[in-house]
Design an enzyme around this catalytic site. Structure first.
Site, PDB file in Angstrom:
ATOM      1  N   HIS A   5      34.390 -63.916 -21.664  1.00 28.55           N
ATOM      2  CA  HIS A   5      35.222 -64.143 -22.847  1.00 28.55           C
ATOM      3  C   HIS A   5      36.682 -64.143 -22.418  1.00 28.55           C
ATOM      4  O   HIS A   5      37.035 -63.545 -21.394  1.00 28.55           O
ATOM      5  CB  HIS A   5      35.033 -63.024 -23.882  1.00 28.55           C
ATOM      6  CG  HIS A   5      33.757 -63.088 -24.645  1.00 28.55           C
ATOM      7  ND1 HIS A   5      33.701 -63.127 -26.021  1.00 28.55           N
ATOM      8  CD2 HIS A   5      32.466 -63.108 -24.235  1.00 28.55           C
ATOM      9  CE1 HIS A   5      32.447 -63.155 -26.421  1.00 28.55           C
ATOM     10  NE2 HIS A   5      31.673 -63.144 -25.350  1.00 28.55           N
ATOM     11  N   GLU A  42      32.056 -54.029 -24.247  1.00 31.02           N
ATOM     12  CA  GLU A  42      31.208 -54.180 -23.070  1.00 31.02           C
ATOM     13  C   GLU A  42      31.839 -53.560 -21.826  1.00 31.02           C
ATOM     14  O   GLU A  42      31.670 -54.063 -20.707  1.00 31.02           O
ATOM     15  CB  GLU A  42      30.821 -55.645 -22.832  1.00 31.02           C
ATOM     16  CG  GLU A  42      29.876 -56.189 -23.901  1.00 31.02           C
ATOM     17  CD  GLU A  42      29.116 -57.431 -23.463  1.00 31.02           C
ATOM     18  OE1 GLU A  42      29.007 -57.674 -22.248  1.00 31.02           O
ATOM     19  OE2 GLU A  42      28.626 -58.155 -24.345  1.00 31.02           O
TER      20      GLU A  42
END
Length: 467
Positions: free
Chosen positions: A330, A54
């Site tokens: 995350h 990402e």
């Protein structure tokens, strides 16, 4: 840097992080990803191979490269799909070869609000030369599997994620058969011991580093049924980080906080959460898999593994120094591998040893085939509906154009022309998806089905019993 100047490493530090760098969507993207670069550069011990997911924009990639190039002078930003694959590999050592392998089953264009199909998800692969010897090669595979939008087994994309796990498994197995160190890392969007996880660890020789050191760690979030069946007590946030390897949905991650805490944080307050707080939602979605380069010594007849796991941990838990938010939604997973320098690193009288074939239980292959059949049926119905919708819209368009002839007023003619144009546009888009995209997906399903059926047959031939 010339090969003769490189010495064979005795240890290897690896880091994998989903950066949450969605352009226009992820909050505080530029500030967070710049700080991610700062923290990678300041990490102790310093990472030598880094995989990012990402990281969607070249701008963010360059910002991280600028902060880390003294530590990781080699890097690759991988291009894929319409908006980019979001995958990056950084390395201390030269990248000799690189390629981007897109998954055949990769989401649906109709789900534009999810974006999985548009980013062209796949596997970023880098062949890294760590030293002058033939055995000094690491093959790194960085990926981000299709996201689950419902809990298994009700997730309509489970067939996609299963097929993607199967694809990356083939790539890692091929690298292992070449005798190279294999490193698979990324956001796999799966929980430990799920179907995709079992496929990876069975059909390739790689191992999940966390389960090597923590075999009793959680197999899902504490609130999930699969974890409740184990009968373990509610973990706190610290336990989930240090023992369960939870990288996602942690109570300590500011992007998972409730509205009240988020509002306080947005006002500049440095809100703190105790590490002893109950953590029912945290789970492990990010992984490092590895397989040591295995070699066959002709003199002794023994197979030896050069690399072993020393330690693993969840990292990048710090917060932005001024914004006080987590650096991503995350946390990272990190690992250190150590090398047996007394092993066959000279490649004299040695050859690569192919990993032995291993198989899942026959009922697991039947489960995969049933998933394929279910999804195949769904897509065939979707194709008929979409083509039928195209036919209906075409007839509606013709009806509007005929109506223009009998229209008594110009504004009515305009409305009919507008409706005919919009109707035909929508119908053509649906027709293209039904006739072209769904057809392509059905062919990819046939390939996946054949591979599973073929593997099932080999498993039976090698003595695996049906239940």
């Amino acid at each position: 840097m010339a090969n003769q100047e490189i010495t064979s490493p005795s240890d290897l530090r690896i880091l994998s992080l989903n950066c949450w760098g969605l352009k226009f969507i992820s909050k505080l993207r530029n500030e967070r990803l710049t700080e991610i670069g700062n923290q990678i550069a300041a990490a102790k011990p310093p990472p030598e191979i880094v995989g990012l997911q990402e990281c969607w924009t070249k701008q963010d990639y360059e910002a991280i490269r600028e902060k880390t190039k003294h530590l990781l002078p080699y890097g690759k930003f991988y291009y894929s799909g319409i908006f980019g694959g979001g995958l990056v590999i950084l390395s201390k050592w030269p990248i000799e070869e690189s390629n981007m392998v897109r998954y055949p089953l990769n989401g649906r264009p109709a789900a534009f609000y999810r974006g999985d199909w548009f980013v062209g998800k796949g596997v970023a692969h880098a062949r890294i030369r760590m030293g002058p010897k033939k055995s000094d090669i690491a093959e790194v595979f960085c990926t981000h599997l299709h996201a689950p939008y419902e809990a298994e087994p009700f997730d309509s994309y489970i067939c996609h994620r299963t097929a993607q796990a199967w694809e990356i498994t083939k790539l890692m197995r091929g690298a292992a058969e070449r005798g190279h160190l294999v490193i698979g890392l990324g956001d796999f969007n799966m929980i430990p011991l799920s179907l995709a996880h079992r496929i990876i660890e069975t059909h390739s020789p790689v191992q999940d580093v966390w389960r090597i050191l923590y075999p009793g760690s959680s197999v899902g979030a504490a609130k999930d049924k699969v974890e409740q069946l184990r009968g373990v007590p509610m973990p706190n946030a610290e336990f989930n980080l240090t023992q369960n390897g939870a990288t996602c949905d942690s109570a300590l991650n500011t992007w998972r906080w409730n509205k009240a805490h988020s509002q306080r944080l947005a006002k500049g307050e440095n809100v703190q959460i105790a590490t002893t707080v109950d953590d029912p939602n945290a789970k492990r979605l990010d992984y490092i898999f590895f397989s040591s380069g295995q070699h066959y010594d002709a003199a002794s007849g023994e197979r030896t593994a050069e690399w072993t796991l020393k330690d693993t941990n969840v990292g990048m838990t710090m917060r932005h120094p001024t914004l006080h938010c987590s650096l991503s939604d995350h946390f990272s997973v990190e690992a250190t591998l150590v090398r047996d320098l007394n092993g066959p690193t000279s490649d004299v009288n040695t050859g690569t040893a192919a990993p032995p074939d291993r198989y899942l239980p026959i009922e697991t292959y039947d489960e995969i085939l049933a998933t394929i059949k279910k999804y195949d049926t769904r897509e065939r119905i979707q194709r008929r509906l979409r083509l039928g919708h195209f036919g209906f819209q075409l007839l509606f368009t013709i009806g509007c154009l005929i109506g223009v002839w009998w229209s008594p007023y110009n504004y009515v003619s305009f409305i009919l022309m507008l409706l005919s144009s919009l109707s035909l546009s929508v119908g053509v888009i649906d027709g293209l998806m039904g006739g072209l995209f769904v057809g392509s997906e059905l062919r990819a399903l046939k390939e996946f089905q054949w591979e599973v059926e073929n593997t099932r047959s080999r498993a039976l031939a090698n003595g695996v019993k049906e239940a």
